[in-house]
Write an enzyme that holds these catalytic residues in place. Structure first.
Site, PDB file in Angstrom:
ATOM      1  N   MET A  53       3.910   5.961  -2.553  1.00  0.00           N
ATOM      2  CA  MET A  53       3.375   7.140  -1.865  1.00  0.00           C
ATOM      3  C   MET A  53       2.130   7.620  -2.590  1.00  0.00           C
ATOM      4  O   MET A  53       2.129   7.775  -3.812  1.00  0.00           O
ATOM      5  CB  MET A  53       4.428   8.248  -1.810  1.00  0.00           C
ATOM      6  CG  MET A  53       3.931   9.548  -1.188  1.00  0.00           C
ATOM      7  SD  MET A  53       3.365   9.320   0.514  1.00  0.00           S
ATOM      8  CE  MET A  53       2.274  10.736   0.683  1.00  0.00           C
TER       9      MET A  53
ATOM     10  N   HIS B 213      -3.310  -0.610  -2.658  1.00  0.00           N
ATOM     11  CA  HIS B 213      -3.155   0.144  -1.409  1.00  0.00           C
ATOM     12  C   HIS B 213      -3.140   1.644  -1.704  1.00  0.00           C
ATOM     13  O   HIS B 213      -3.870   2.425  -1.075  1.00  0.00           O
ATOM     14  CB  HIS B 213      -1.855  -0.296  -0.725  1.00  0.00           C
ATOM     15  CG  HIS B 213      -1.524   0.429   0.539  1.00  0.00           C
ATOM     16  ND1 HIS B 213      -1.585  -0.162   1.775  1.00  0.00           N
ATOM     17  CD2 HIS B 213      -1.095   1.704   0.766  1.00  0.00           C
ATOM     18  CE1 HIS B 213      -1.237   0.713   2.709  1.00  0.00           C
ATOM     19  NE2 HIS B 213      -0.916   1.853   2.114  1.00  0.00           N
ATOM     20  N   GLU B 214      -2.313   2.050  -2.657  1.00  0.00           N
ATOM     21  CA  GLU B 214      -2.217   3.482  -2.973  1.00  0.00           C
ATOM     22  C   GLU B 214      -3.510   3.999  -3.587  1.00  0.00           C
ATOM     23  O   GLU B 214      -3.908   5.143  -3.324  1.00  0.00           O
ATOM     24  CB  GLU B 214      -1.035   3.742  -3.904  1.00  0.00           C
ATOM     25  CG  GLU B 214       0.312   3.257  -3.373  1.00  0.00           C
ATOM     26  CD  GLU B 214       0.606   3.697  -1.950  1.00  0.00           C
ATOM     27  OE1 GLU B 214       0.284   4.854  -1.599  1.00  0.00           O
ATOM     28  OE2 GLU B 214       1.145   2.883  -1.181  1.00  0.00           O
TER      29      GLU B 214
ATOM     30  N   GLU C  12      -3.371   4.364   6.845  1.00  0.00           N
ATOM     31  CA  GLU C  12      -2.601   3.182   6.474  1.00  0.00           C
ATOM     32  C   GLU C  12      -3.312   1.863   6.771  1.00  0.00           C
ATOM     33  O   GLU C  12      -3.264   0.932   5.972  1.00  0.00           O
ATOM     34  CB  GLU C  12      -1.233   3.220   7.149  1.00  0.00           C
ATOM     35  CG  GLU C  12      -0.390   4.436   6.776  1.00  0.00           C
ATOM     36  CD  GLU C  12      -0.187   4.612   5.276  1.00  0.00           C
ATOM     37  OE1 GLU C  12      -0.412   3.654   4.511  1.00  0.00           O
ATOM     38  OE2 GLU C  12       0.196   5.718   4.862  1.00  0.00           O
TER      39      GLU C  12
END
Length: 846
Positions: free
Chosen positions: A267, A299-300, A322
């Site tokens: 997250m 990605h984060e 996303e």
């Protein structure tokens, strides 16, 4: 007053009335194991005289003060607090008790079974910061957040801002007062607290600032944390993104925390990213998982710009977060780390996920219709992540990589710390690329469905191409034909290997696109549409190419080209165009030479599914036995200690059914049979035990003994899976009761128990649970948290049956339940899997 399910219309109305400025949140985490004290002071402007509400999922309300006046606690209904008679400028103080959760939502509380230590972490996306403090819970009401936390003095406390020096309040309690954050959305705020161990480092940002770095894990897991490798990938990501985005990292520090019982992969909390603990490797994992961790880290990190610095106005543009992070993390992994075949991994994993999701009845445009919070909860799917990332890859091919990054850089500069919509990004890309993207956007982002591309090739008697075209089709329900930028690859056999000898890049559109430049060329052994995987589309091989692929797939030198052929073969199998038994033959005949770990993992998963559910019903037992036999043979022949050997053993255990297979697994686990280079470490020993339990070769006492040796959180999860995997009706009923009859089971134990429940060597044992499933479904949805309800709706659906009885029962339930829409969507997706299995079985029986 409406309940927890905030609608888009309500959010629009609230945004038109108020603008938030600052939050000061004081949390007292010393109140015991059930609740914590939460005092929120929020300052906001409003239309004078208007009324609205603030979100707060409370256990008890102590007081509510608006602009200096106490208002009745009856204004709070447990989910919202009504606010009337607002001024131009307002100060609201909400003093309440909130509940800890064990569902991975809000402020999750975990007790380590190894040492009894308590660990907390927050998870707020989508609407769960309201479980921790009073908040206007929607992404376009940004503000600054200042947290003050009272907690045991032996703990570490981490939030979005740098951790301050703790102020002792007693011998055992201290207070941490954090500085305010930048202007951000509430769902990316964070509180992580407990006796975490950590490693610190730093890097120099492109603007010259020193950015502190931290990596955290629980005490009992800390010895397995490879912090220096994580720092290395983080530095590589920082350098790549700051260069490509033309914008320095926007926050003060960057902590990465591995937390227990986490529902997702990670997250993107601003400056305080949380990851699931499976990314701390206490046992050997596949190279696919090691690479996936790198992609997840990047990605984060990409989200710090795309999502945190610039945030969507409403959840219909969730893809802006996303999809971008999915694409950006893949290109960063490929170009900035040692995992240079990341696009092959993307094709094998993300693309297969996207194609599957895009063919479900619940498919939706990348820019989805999100009417309320329940809609968005089920929208963290293969469209939002994988299709969106694939479409962005196509967009980069369409406008050019340099123009794409230039547009993104301008987008960040123009919209930093604010909220945007799709048009805001596209307008910048139009400027930098010179292309009008309105038609492209309409066809790619605002319509659903996946196209299929076919080669139409005519060859004369001399083997010369006399005509060539690429034909495009679309499903009847989603008939959009799209423009594609793609490449064609010509592959020829050379000393026993298929080697690319020509590549042609072109634009196609409409039903058929002639490729005149191929006329007069000698037909190659294999023609591969969408070589290099630029386009988002299913592909088919012509008949001659398919024959070559069946025989020589393993000899294709380029791993991305191999992944495309693997994917094409699987798509045709799922679509019941080719016999699943042929797919089994293809995999078993070629998989031994596959070098890419994710391709191997994905293909073996599909092989086991095909054997268990797709081949004709009267051949399933024999096919699964053959698959297990050959996987064990491949494990014995594989290079000692290799990733391939490891995966062949793991999938052999997943497919094992015959007594001889179980004998081999028992011998492996006990050390009576050995494979050179293979260590039966803790996690692999558990996987073997689960296989034995599913085959009725491990008792509950055996599982309990294993848990006594590994009394960790991971051990508890594996033990739950093993117990639920046991084959008798009584064992399945016990697993069912654990989840359905007791609402105190933590999220991970629910998930692992459901995983074991679905595993059935003889699927008929699940028949009695079909009616039981539908009888409890709505009640569970209405009484449990979203994540637990989702685990039940998906995890306890007896999909292993894959028969007409399950199809008919599911259809009957859907015919009488039009609501709740989010639950109905999950059941529709369950049904689609059964219907696809039945179609495949029928095709295989011909």
């Amino acid at each position: 007053m409406p309940g927890e399910n905030l609608t888009r219309d309500e959010a629009r109305t609230r945004k038109s009335l108020i603008q938030t400025h600052t939050y000061a949140v004081a949390l007292d985490l010393t109140q015991g194991p059930d609740v914590f004290r939460s005092t929120t002071t929020v300052r906001f402007s409003a239309e004078a005289g208007s009324s609205t509400f603030i979100d707060a999922l409370t256990a008890r309300v102590h007081s509510i003060t608006l602009n200096g006046s106490q208002i009745s606690t009856s204004a709070a209904d447990g989910t919202r607090i009504a606010l009337d008679g607002l001024l131009d400028e307002n100060e609201l103080i909400v003093d309440v008790d909130m509940r800890y959760t064990n569902t991975g939502e809000g402020l999750h509380r975990f007790v380590d079974p190894v040492d009894g230590e308590v660990y907390l972490y927050s998870q707020f996306e989508v609407p769960d910061s309201r479980r921790v403090f009073a908040v206007f819970e929607q992404p376009d009401l940004k503000a600054t957040f200042q947290f003050t936390v009272t907690a045991p003095s032996a703990w570490q406390v981490v939030s979005n801002s740098p951790t301050p020096q703790a102020v002792p309040l007693s011998d055992t309690v201290a207070r941490w007062e954090f500085t305010p954050t930048a202007t951000i959305s509430s769902y990316i705020t964070a509180i992580i607290a407990g006796p975490y161990e950590s490693v610190s480092s730093e890097l120099t940002s492109s603007d010259g600032r020193t950015i502190p770095l931290g990596v955290f894990a629980r005490k009992s897991l800390f010895e397995h944390l490879d912090a220096e490798y994580i720092f290395e990938k983080t530095r590589q990501g920082f350098a790549f993104y700051e260069d490509k985005f033309g914008r320095a990292y926007p926050f003060e520090k960057y902590d990465q925390l591995f937390v227990p019982e986490f529902n997702a992969g990670a997250m993107e909390n601003a400056g305080a990213v949380t990851f699931l603990e499976s990314y701390v490797f206490r046992s050997k994992v596949t190279d696919a998982i090691r690479e996936r961790r790198v992609v997840t880290i990047l990605h984060e990190l990409a989200h710090m710009w795309f999502g945190d610095l610039v945030t969507m106005k409403w959840w219909n543009d969730l893809w802006l977060n996303e999809s971008f992070a999915e694409w950006a993390s893949t290109i960063a992994t490929a170009q900035a780390t040692e995992w240079t075949e990341a696009w092959t991994t993307f094709q094998a994993m993300e693309k297969s996920w996207a194609y599957k999701q895009d063919q479900l009845p619940s498919t939706h445009p990348v820019v989805a219709t999100i009417n309320d919070l329940e809609d968005v909860q089920v929208n963290f799917d293969g469209i939002t992540y994988a299709k969106g990332g694939s479409v962005l890859k196509q967009l980069v091919a369409w406008v050019g990589e340099e123009a794409f990054f230039a547009g993104v850089s301008a987008y960040f500069a123009k919209h930093e710390y604010s909220n945007t919509e799709l048009k805001d990004l596209l307008s910048e890309l139009e400027v930098t690329s010179g292309r009008d993207l309105s038609d492209w956007s309409q066809k790619w982002l605002e319509t659903a469905g996946v196209n299929t591309l076919y080669p139409d090739v005519t060859v004369d008697s001399e083997g010369t191409i006399s005509a060539f075209a690429i034909r495009q089709t679309a499903p009847a329900d989603y008939p959009t034909l799209r423009p594609h930028r793609l490449a064609l690859g010509f592959y020829n056999l050379d000393n026993g290997r298929l080697v690319r000898t020509d590549r042609f890049e072109l634009d196609i559109d409409g039903e058929s696109t002639p490729v005149t430049e191929l006329v007069g060329r000698t037909r190659p052994d294999l023609i591969l549409i969408n070589d290099d995987d630029l386009a988002y589309a299913k592909i088919r091989l012509d008949e001659a190419s398919l024959r070559v692929a069946m025989k020589h797939l393993s000899t294709i030198e380029n791993p991305l080209a191999r992944a495309l052929v693997w994917g094409s073969a699987w798509d045709a199998t799922r679509d019941a165009e080719t016999a699943p038994s042929d797919y089994v033959d293809l995999v078993l005949g070629n998989i031994a030479a596959e070098t890419e770990s994710t391709t191997l993992r994905t293909t073996l998963s599909q092989l086991v599914l095909a054997a268990q559910q797709y081949v004709a019903r009267d051949r399933q037992t024999s096919t699964l036995a053959r698959v297990a036999d050959e996987l064990w043979g491949l494990a014995q022949q594989a290079e000692p200690g290799s990733d391939a050997q490891f995966q062949f053993v793991k999938f052999f255990a997943a497919a094992a059914s015959a007594p001889a297979h179980l004998d081999t697994i028992a011998a492996l686990r006990e050390g009576d049979t050995k494979l050179n280079g293979l260590e039966i470490d803790t996690d692999l020993e558990w996987e073997l035990l689960v296989a034995l339990a599913a085959g009725d070769r491990a008792s509950v006492a055996d599982i309990d003994a294993a848990l006594e040796r590994d009394s960790t959180a991971s051990g508890q999860q594996f033990a739950a899976q093993a117990r639920a995997s046991r084959p008798s009706s009584a064992d399945k009923s016990a697993a069912w009761s654990l989840i359905i009859d007791d609402d105190s089971l933590p999220n991970t134990l629910v998930a692992y128990t459901a995983l074991g429940f679905r595993r059935a060597q003889h699927a008929a044992v699940l028949t009695d649970f079909v009616d039981r499933y539908f009888n409890v479904l709505v009640d569970i949805w209405n009484t449990r948290s979203y994540k637990i309800a989702e685990h039940v709706a998906v995890g306890l659906y007896p999909s292993s049956l894959a028969n007409a009885h399950l199809r008919d029962a599911t259809t009957a339930w859907l015919s009488t339940h039009s609501e709740p829409a989010a639950l109905r969507r999950l059941v529709v997706e369950n049904l689609a899997g059964v219907e696809r299995a039945l179609a495949a079985q029928e095709r295989d029986a011909r």
